[in-house]
Write an enzyme that holds these catalytic residues in place. Structure first.
Site, PDB file in Angstrom:
ATOM      1  N   HIS A   1       4.473  16.844 -17.231  1.00  0.00           N
ATOM      2  CA  HIS A   1       4.601  18.184 -16.643  1.00  0.00           C
ATOM      3  C   HIS A   1       4.356  19.281 -17.667  1.00  0.00           C
ATOM      4  O   HIS A   1       3.910  20.369 -17.307  1.00  0.00           O
ATOM      5  CB  HIS A   1       5.974  18.325 -15.970  1.00  0.00           C
TER       6      HIS A   1
ATOM      7  N   HIS B   1      -0.866  12.755  -5.533  1.00  0.00           N
ATOM      8  CA  HIS B   1       0.307  11.890  -5.337  1.00  0.00           C
ATOM      9  C   HIS B   1       1.526  12.759  -5.653  1.00  0.00           C
ATOM     10  O   HIS B   1       2.100  12.681  -6.743  1.00  0.00           O
ATOM     11  CB  HIS B   1       0.260  10.678  -6.264  1.00  0.00           C
TER      12      HIS B   1
ATOM     13  N   SER C   1       5.841  17.767  -9.749  1.00  0.00           N
ATOM     14  CA  SER C   1       4.561  18.435 -10.051  1.00  0.00           C
ATOM     15  C   SER C   1       4.178  19.537  -9.045  1.00  0.00           C
ATOM     16  O   SER C   1       3.728  20.610  -9.473  1.00  0.00           O
ATOM     17  CB  SER C   1       3.443  17.399 -10.184  1.00  0.00           C
TER      18      SER C   1
ATOM     19  N   GLU D   1       0.536  13.358  -0.010  1.00  0.00           N
ATOM     20  CA  GLU D   1       1.575  12.331  -0.216  1.00  0.00           C
ATOM     21  C   GLU D   1       1.469  11.344   0.943  1.00  0.00           C
ATOM     22  O   GLU D   1       1.390  11.747   2.100  1.00  0.00           O
ATOM     23  CB  GLU D   1       2.957  13.001  -0.291  1.00  0.00           C
TER      24      GLU D   1
ATOM     25  N   GLY E   1      -3.987   9.867  -1.103  1.00  0.00           N
ATOM     26  CA  GLY E   1      -4.510  10.743  -2.145  1.00  0.00           C
ATOM     27  C   GLY E   1      -5.898  10.351  -2.620  1.00  0.00           C
ATOM     28  O   GLY E   1      -6.712  11.194  -3.000  1.00  0.00           O
TER      29      GLY E   1
ATOM     30  N   ASP F   1      -1.364  11.132 -10.015  1.00  0.00           N
ATOM     31  CA  ASP F   1      -0.144  10.563 -10.604  1.00  0.00           C
ATOM     32  C   ASP F   1       0.382   9.437  -9.708  1.00  0.00           C
ATOM     33  O   ASP F   1       1.442   9.563  -9.085  1.00  0.00           O
ATOM     34  CB  ASP F   1       0.882  11.715 -10.736  1.00  0.00           C
TER      35      ASP F   1
HETATM   36  N1  SAM Z   1       3.398  13.701  -9.036  1.00  0.00           N
HETATM   37  C1  SAM Z   1       4.823  13.638  -8.750  1.00  0.00           C
HETATM   38  C2  SAM Z   1       5.546  14.479  -9.772  1.00  0.00           C
HETATM   39  O1  SAM Z   1       5.066  14.573 -10.913  1.00  0.00           O
HETATM   40  O2  SAM Z   1       6.581  15.056  -9.426  1.00  0.00           O
HETATM   41  C3  SAM Z   1       5.341  12.224  -8.772  1.00  0.00           C
HETATM   42  C4  SAM Z   1       4.548  11.271  -7.997  1.00  0.00           C
HETATM   43  S1  SAM Z   1       5.112   9.631  -7.998  1.00  0.00           S
HETATM   44  C5  SAM Z   1       4.769   9.049  -9.587  1.00  0.00           C
HETATM   45  C6  SAM Z   1       3.898   8.848  -7.014  1.00  0.00           C
HETATM   46  C7  SAM Z   1       3.909   9.250  -5.565  1.00  0.00           C
HETATM   47  O3  SAM Z   1       2.723   8.770  -4.953  1.00  0.00           O
HETATM   48  C8  SAM Z   1       5.048   8.666  -4.746  1.00  0.00           C
HETATM   49  O4  SAM Z   1       5.745   9.704  -4.116  1.00  0.00           O
HETATM   50  C9  SAM Z   1       4.377   7.752  -3.716  1.00  0.00           C
HETATM   51  O5  SAM Z   1       5.033   7.746  -2.464  1.00  0.00           O
HETATM   52  C10 SAM Z   1       3.017   8.388  -3.619  1.00  0.00           C
HETATM   53  N2  SAM Z   1       1.905   7.519  -3.177  1.00  0.00           N
HETATM   54  C11 SAM Z   1       1.735   6.182  -3.333  1.00  0.00           C
HETATM   55  N3  SAM Z   1       0.511   5.803  -2.902  1.00  0.00           N
HETATM   56  C12 SAM Z   1      -0.123   6.945  -2.495  1.00  0.00           C
HETATM   57  C13 SAM Z   1      -1.420   7.230  -1.992  1.00  0.00           C
HETATM   58  N4  SAM Z   1      -2.318   6.262  -1.817  1.00  0.00           N
HETATM   59  N5  SAM Z   1      -1.725   8.512  -1.694  1.00  0.00           N
HETATM   60  C14 SAM Z   1      -0.826   9.516  -1.865  1.00  0.00           C
HETATM   61  N6  SAM Z   1       0.421   9.300  -2.340  1.00  0.00           N
HETATM   62  C15 SAM Z   1       0.770   8.045  -2.673  1.00  0.00           C
END
Ligand code: SAM
Length: 281
Positions: free
Chosen positions: A18, A41, A102, A120, A146, A166
């Protein structure tokens, strides 16, 4: 989809990830022209550190809590200021309880001309994220894959901005998917800035990823890593990495100030960091 970011929110990897996000956005803010952030994500956006998942792991105690308590020295402290301001904005009484993910950090830095698109896939997280941004006309939250969204939403009409990727790294083959997606996205929008997060857990997987990136013929790729402990067997998360395509020209220099200070703070004597051009410069 088992991954829930609430267990890890505000940990050492989030802090480094971040801070890089805020440095890229601080650079984009130097010009008045609008920019767009695409967070592929996004998670739920805001995490309660005092309850449930975050409390159970306590990972945030060795991440954001340590940074808030001890701060960073000198120039590193100044560079981390926008990130800490985004965190403070969610904790106006000065007590660290909520951690901005994020999309919240990006949103905190948008001016009125800028836009955020947050994707998401997890149905509950997408619903929570929508709720968190309800009524916000600068942010669009979409319940969408994503990886697919990256294709359809590039290039954005602003022609300036950042794509943050992410993923949870819970499936095998995530690294090769990252490399392929980055190549594809870059062909659609060669001028965009891309920040692709990755875990330092299995060093060989990272080296294979970097080799694939080298072969992708993308002109400018910067690799930023911070480890808080040595690798171990069986593999356990030991550090955090970010691949930045088309990095702002100041980013390398800024991270050369930030990463040593963060390695000291987060690694407590065992931290190490690297900055390397995978392509260009
Ligand atoms: N970027 C966020 C942050 O920094 O606060 C954290 C994200 S976390 C590491 C990953 C997220 O991706 C999770 O909430 C999960 O549910 C989501 N996710 C998993 N597969 C995904 C996909 N194919 N497309 C979008 N989101 C996805």
């Amino acid at each position: 989809m088992n991954y829930r970011h609430a267990f890890h929110a505000g940990n050492f990897a989030d802090v480094v990830k971040h801070i890089i996000l805020t440095r890229i956005l601080a650079y984009l803010m130097r010009k008045d022209a609008p920019f767009r952030v695409i967070d592929t994500h996004a998670g739920v956006g805001l995490y309660d550190l005092s309850g449930g998942e975050a409390e159970r792991t306590g990972e945030w105690q060795e991440g954001i809590a340590r940074l808030v308590e001890r701060g960073l020295p000198g120039a590193a402290g100044e560079l981390a200021a926008p990130y800490l301001a985004a965190t403070r904005a969610q904790n106006p009484d000065g007590v660290l309880r909520y951690y901005p993910g994020s999309p919240f950090i990006a949103r905190h830095m948008l001016r009125s001309q800028d836009r955020l698109m947050a994707l998401e896939l997890h149905p509950e997280d997408a619903a929570a994220l929508k709720e968190n941004f309800a009524g916000d006309i600068q942010t669009r939250v979409t319940h969408l894959d994503g990886w697919a969204g990256m294709g359809t939403h590039l290039p954005p009409k602003e022609k300036r901005g950042l794509v943050l990727v992410d993923p949870p790294f819970e499936e095998k083959g995530e690294f090769s998917r990252m490399a392929a997606s980055l190549g594809k996205a870059h062909r659609r929008w060669p001028g965009g800035i891309y920040a692709f997060w990755y875990p330092l857990k299995e060093p060989e997987a990272v080296e294979t990823y970097v080799k694939a990136l080298k072969a992708a013929r993308i002109p400018k790729i910067l690799r930023l890593e911070l480890a808080i402990r040595p690798p171990s067997t069986p593999p356990r998360l030991f550090g955090t990495g970010m691949i930045v395509v088309n990095p702002p020209f100041v980013l390398e220099q800024e991270m050369a100030v930030l990463l040593p200070a963060l390695a000291d703070l987060l690694g407590e004597g065992r931290g190490r960091w690297t900055i390397e051009w995978v392509a260009g410069e």
